[in-house]
Design an enzyme around this catalytic site. Sequence first.
Site, PDB file in Angstrom:
ATOM      1  N   TYR A 264      33.465  61.236  48.759  1.00  0.00           N
ATOM      2  CA  TYR A 264      34.864  60.814  48.648  1.00  0.00           C
ATOM      3  C   TYR A 264      35.740  61.895  49.260  1.00  0.00           C
ATOM      4  O   TYR A 264      35.848  63.010  48.761  1.00  0.00           O
ATOM      5  CB  TYR A 264      35.264  60.583  47.196  1.00  0.00           C
TER       6      TYR A 264
ATOM      7  N   PRO B 100      35.314  47.476  38.039  1.00  0.00           N
ATOM      8  CA  PRO B 100      35.352  46.411  37.028  1.00  0.00           C
ATOM      9  C   PRO B 100      36.575  45.511  37.166  1.00  0.00           C
ATOM     10  O   PRO B 100      36.621  44.441  36.560  1.00  0.00           O
ATOM     11  CB  PRO B 100      35.382  47.191  35.708  1.00  0.00           C
ATOM     12  N   LEU B 101      37.544  45.939  37.983  1.00  0.00           N
ATOM     13  CA  LEU B 101      38.728  45.121  38.251  1.00  0.00           C
ATOM     14  C   LEU B 101      38.631  44.437  39.614  1.00  0.00           C
ATOM     15  O   LEU B 101      39.636  43.977  40.160  1.00  0.00           O
ATOM     16  CB  LEU B 101      39.993  45.982  38.195  1.00  0.00           C
ATOM     17  N   GLY B 102      37.404  44.363  40.157  1.00  0.00           N
ATOM     18  CA  GLY B 102      37.237  43.705  41.456  1.00  0.00           C
ATOM     19  C   GLY B 102      38.054  44.361  42.541  1.00  0.00           C
ATOM     20  O   GLY B 102      38.716  43.680  43.322  1.00  0.00           O
TER      21      GLY B 102
ATOM     22  N   GLY C  29      40.729  45.913  42.222  1.00  0.00           N
ATOM     23  CA  GLY C  29      42.134  45.611  41.977  1.00  0.00           C
ATOM     24  C   GLY C  29      42.483  44.143  42.075  1.00  0.00           C
ATOM     25  O   GLY C  29      43.571  43.725  41.653  1.00  0.00           O
TER      26      GLY C  29
END
Length: 327
Positions: free
Chosen positions: A56, A205-207, A209
Amino acid sequence: MIQRALGKQGLVVSAQGLGCMGMSEFYGQADEGEAIATIHRALDLGVTLLDTADMYGPHTNEELVGAAVAGRRDQVVLATKFGMVRDPANPGVRGLSGRPEYVLSACDASLRRLRVDHIDLYYQHRVDPDVPIEETVGAMAELVAAGKVRFLGLSEAGAATIRRAHAVHPISALQSEYSLWTRDPEAEVLPTLRELGIGLVAYSPLGRGFLTGRITSLDDLAPDDFRRHNPRFQDGNLAHNLELVKRVREVAAEKDCTPGQLALAWVMARGDDVVPIPGTKRRAYLEQNVQAAEIELSEDDMARLDEAAPVGSAAGDRYPDMSSIGR
């Protein structure tokens, strides 16, 4: 925040972690001061698991996280990854390496950037098809013996690889994409993890966003946001996936929460061995995410969400190139 165990070796983390990737790249420009303030706020709220990786930035995200946790190391379960190789001078080119000598040198480099004497959870970011997993995990085990690493993990590995790795040294966690629109692990990987006593750390887990409902077109994304090239955000797929979000939004309205909070609550309700690590670079969104830990979902709620977002309901691949996934 309540705690959850990852694996059987004694690794305990907050039931929700914080993904730090977007604080350095991929999701448009970020403000370093706000990013560090977000990490500090996470620790204040009881979030202990911080997730980064050497690729990153490359490298700059570990440096940022290291600066943020200085003086608060005892409050943090620090997770980072190796294995996806990028040259800062040419960051668009990527390779994979699971060679034992690379594993050892990558760990030392991460320790320097993070400014710590040990890493709590060290993952192989992607499986290197040219190096037997036994050799890679053998080197990772050497790091545990040397006190540089406490627990071992894999990321996006397939069930057979997980078994082979776990036979060399106990694996505490597998990190994989898991959400209402990415339920692939449920077929083979999650049953394997539960058989072996390995935790699942759910990234995106939020796709990415999308499940928050705040993205309705590519115009909502910065010009340098990598999601512009993600198949699930492309024309055709985007319209289909917006219908999925619409169904999630309807259930969220009844629960008096945001679609994103409902999506996080769903992941957390999948088992005490599942820990989502939603990523954000802003305190306001962090606080919304943390509140999802207080949402209780009934069996009826879970059934409705299963109906709203069944396995395979999202249109498009998760990445433009899926060749390194699920090995």
